[in-house]
Design a protein around this motif. Structure first.
Motif, PDB file in Angstrom:
ATOM      1  N   GLN A   1      13.334  37.224 -26.586  1.00  0.00           N
ATOM      2  CA  GLN A   1      12.845  37.908 -25.383  1.00  0.00           C
ATOM      3  C   GLN A   1      13.809  39.040 -25.038  1.00  0.00           C
ATOM      4  O   GLN A   1      13.553  40.197 -25.311  1.00  0.00           O
ATOM      5  CB  GLN A   1      12.746  36.918 -24.224  1.00  0.00           C
TER       6      GLN A   1
ATOM      7  N   VAL B   1      21.402  26.748 -27.151  1.00  0.00           N
ATOM      8  CA  VAL B   1      20.868  26.897 -25.791  1.00  0.00           C
ATOM      9  C   VAL B   1      20.291  28.305 -25.596  1.00  0.00           C
ATOM     10  O   VAL B   1      19.194  28.467 -25.034  1.00  0.00           O
ATOM     11  CB  VAL B   1      21.968  26.618 -24.747  1.00  0.00           C
ATOM     12  N   LEU B   2      21.020  29.306 -26.062  1.00  0.00           N
ATOM     13  CA  LEU B   2      20.516  30.675 -25.950  1.00  0.00           C
ATOM     14  C   LEU B   2      19.255  30.863 -26.783  1.00  0.00           C
ATOM     15  O   LEU B   2      18.330  31.572 -26.388  1.00  0.00           O
ATOM     16  CB  LEU B   2      21.592  31.669 -26.393  1.00  0.00           C
TER      17      LEU B   2
ATOM     18  N   ALA C   1      17.027  28.648 -27.330  1.00  0.00           N
ATOM     19  CA  ALA C   1      15.916  27.994 -26.645  1.00  0.00           C
ATOM     20  C   ALA C   1      15.481  28.721 -25.385  1.00  0.00           C
ATOM     21  O   ALA C   1      14.358  28.505 -24.909  1.00  0.00           O
ATOM     22  CB  ALA C   1      16.319  26.562 -26.283  1.00  0.00           C
ATOM     23  N   THR C   2      16.340  29.577 -24.851  1.00  0.00           N
ATOM     24  CA  THR C   2      16.046  30.173 -23.549  1.00  0.00           C
ATOM     25  C   THR C   2      15.784  31.680 -23.585  1.00  0.00           C
ATOM     26  O   THR C   2      14.845  32.159 -22.937  1.00  0.00           O
ATOM     27  CB  THR C   2      17.209  29.894 -22.573  1.00  0.00           C
ATOM     28  N   VAL C   3      16.602  32.446 -24.315  1.00  0.00           N
ATOM     29  CA  VAL C   3      16.468  33.906 -24.223  1.00  0.00           C
ATOM     30  C   VAL C   3      16.236  34.603 -25.556  1.00  0.00           C
ATOM     31  O   VAL C   3      15.813  35.758 -25.568  1.00  0.00           O
ATOM     32  CB  VAL C   3      17.726  34.523 -23.561  1.00  0.00           C
ATOM     33  N   GLU C   4      16.502  33.941 -26.682  1.00  0.00           N
ATOM     34  CA  GLU C   4      16.344  34.619 -27.966  1.00  0.00           C
ATOM     35  C   GLU C   4      14.872  34.966 -28.204  1.00  0.00           C
ATOM     36  O   GLU C   4      13.976  34.161 -27.966  1.00  0.00           O
ATOM     37  CB  GLU C   4      16.848  33.740 -29.117  1.00  0.00           C
TER      38      GLU C   4
ATOM     39  N   THR D   1      17.223  22.011 -25.013  1.00  0.00           N
ATOM     40  CA  THR D   1      17.194  22.021 -23.545  1.00  0.00           C
ATOM     41  C   THR D   1      16.318  20.920 -22.947  1.00  0.00           C
ATOM     42  O   THR D   1      16.558  20.479 -21.817  1.00  0.00           O
ATOM     43  CB  THR D   1      16.676  23.377 -23.036  1.00  0.00           C
ATOM     44  N   THR D   2      15.294  20.460 -23.690  1.00  0.00           N
ATOM     45  CA  THR D   2      14.367  19.458 -23.135  1.00  0.00           C
ATOM     46  C   THR D   2      14.234  18.213 -24.007  1.00  0.00           C
ATOM     47  O   THR D   2      13.651  17.214 -23.571  1.00  0.00           O
ATOM     48  CB  THR D   2      12.968  20.070 -22.965  1.00  0.00           C
TER      49      THR D   2
ATOM     50  N   GLY E   1      16.391  27.306 -30.997  1.00  0.00           N
ATOM     51  CA  GLY E   1      16.888  26.277 -30.090  1.00  0.00           C
ATOM     52  C   GLY E   1      16.572  24.868 -30.530  1.00  0.00           C
ATOM     53  O   GLY E   1      16.985  23.896 -29.888  1.00  0.00           O
TER      54      GLY E   1
END
Length: 436
Positions: A407, A399-400, A402-405, A339-340, A350
């Motif tokens: 949590q 992507v998932l 990096a963002t929600v896995e 993502t970054t 991610g």
């Protein structure tokens, strides 16, 4: 004789009552309701209590296990006589569980090896499920359709064995009800089952299932999940679909074992020495199973069944693409967060490497190549569609991650979402490029 074996024999005798259903008609539930009442309120001690009592029953002074078993059978009997569950499937479900447990206990007398106990359950449950269906056919003067009976009996035994591995002994009522309802679904989808198809399906899936367990590629529950999935894919889709499935499981398992000790040092190795459990199998293949079931039922849907074929292949392409990108890409240094693009330690959810992306595309291409070679109507454009679905599914997983896995979502949920993306992209792209 051990108390557990005697108890299993007693439950099998109670289960045998179900074969009277064709004679009793709408009163088929009565014998089991009577057993439940006796177990709950009348039999509180004595030889019968000792025969059927589980350890928890002794503590509570009530035959809760037998009560639950009988109530579940009574419930299935009502479904059979009032709501359309075929009588032979009601009998098969009760027989599969009761005689499957007896088979497992018989094996346990000689060995405590988990695989052998599960095999005892499967063999005894399958034989009993077939016999139950054949018995009902004889009582009702119906034809004995051996291939169909065999498929449903084995499928029921696998479902029951899998649920028994995942749950507890006291959950037998849930296992029985689940097996009955799933057999009802399978029966409605299986338009025709040939002798050669079911024989080959059983031989191939059982052999590969045992090999996966023996080689440490799957746990007992993972093996059961894989064998059941393979059987359903062959019967409802065909051997071409099965080849796509095996492309993922075979190559994916090898990649998981590849340089495993190095992965352990890096902290990126799969748990249980890389053996796949039920969560891993279903996380990667639940979408594929849904696709093959929808394909089998597509005659009743306003959708071209071939779209489910592309969705199936796309989900498997995403699963293999993601597996190779993480299992092989994780061996390389300098991963970056998708993502970054910032540098992150190896094993970060991610985190991707360019080598992992290359192997991911290769994995999607392999599945697409198998689909092109063995699935009907998948040409070059169709193979490209499957590859695209696999690549975008892999990207969605990263992507998932990096963002929600970690949590809101665990690894299995992220895998499910990635394969769903692969399936949807492949089906939509096929519809757009190839037409209805």
């Amino acid at each position: 004789m051990q108390p557990t074996l005697r108890r299993a024999g007693g439950f099998a005798l109670i289960g045998t009552i179900s074969v009277t259903a064709p004679v009793l008609g709408r009163a088929a539930f009565v014998p089991f309701a009577a057993v439940a009442l006796l177990a709950a309120f009348v039999i509180t001690d004595g030889p019968l209590f000792d025969l059927f009592a589980r350890p928890s029953d002794h503590r509570e002074g009530r035959l809760n296990g037998l009560t639950g078993f009988a109530l579940a059978a009574a419930g299935l009997a009502i479904l059979a006589t009032e709501l359309g569950l075929p009588i032979d499937l009601f009998v098969a479900s009760v027989f599969v569980l009761s005689y499957g447990n007896l088979g497992k206990r018989l094996v346990a007398e000689a060995s405590d090896e988990p695989f052998l106990g599960t095999a005892g359950f499967g063999v005894a449950g399958s034989a009993a499920g077939f016999a139950g269906q054949a018995g009902v056919a004889s009582l009702t003067s119906s034809p004995i359709v051996a291939p169909r009976f065999a498929f449903l009996a084995v499928a029921g035994a696998l479902v029951a064995a899998l649920f028994r591995e995942m749950l507890f002994e006291r959950d037998d009522p849930l296992v029985m009800l689940s097996a009955g309802l799933l057999l009802w679904l399978f029966d409605s989808l299986a338009v025709s089952v040939g002798v050669v198809d079911i024989g080959a399906a059983l031989a191939v899936t059982v052999a590969l299932g045992y090999a996966s367990y023996a080689l440490g590629a799957a746990s007992v529950a993972g093996m059961l999940s894989g064998v059941l999935l393979g059987l359903l894919v062959i019967v409802f889709g065909g051997f071409g679909w099965f080849a796509v499935l095996i492309a993922f499981f075979g190559i994916g398992s090898l990649s998981t074992k590849f340089r495993y000790e190095e992965k352990k040092r890096r902290g990126i190795a799969e748990e249980n020495e890389g053996a796949r459990g039920t969560g891993n199998v279903l996380g990667n293949a639940a979408v594929a199973l849904l696709c093959v079931l929808l394909f089998a039922g597509s005659r009743s849907l306003p959708v071209d069944g071939l779209l489910f074929q592309y969705a199936f292949a796309g989900s498997m392409a995403a699963a293999l693409s993601d597996t190779l990108s993480s299992e092989i890409g994780g061996l390389y240094d300098s991963p970056r967060l998708i993502t970054t693009m910032e540098s992150v330690p190896p094993g970060t959810d991610g985190g991707v490497t360019w080598q992992g992306e290359v192997f991911g595309v290769l994995g999607a291409t392999v599945v697409a190549g198998v689909a092109f070679a063995l699935l009907p109507d998948v040409g070059f454009v169709g193979a490209a569609v499957v590859t695209l679905g696999g690549f975008l599914g892999m990207t969605a997983d990263s992507v998932l991650g990096a963002t929600v896995e970690g949590q809101q979502f665990g690894n299995e949920a992220v895998n499910f979402a990635a394969t769903l993306v692969g399936a949807v992209v492949s089906a939509v792209a096929a519809l757009a490029l190839l037409g209805p």
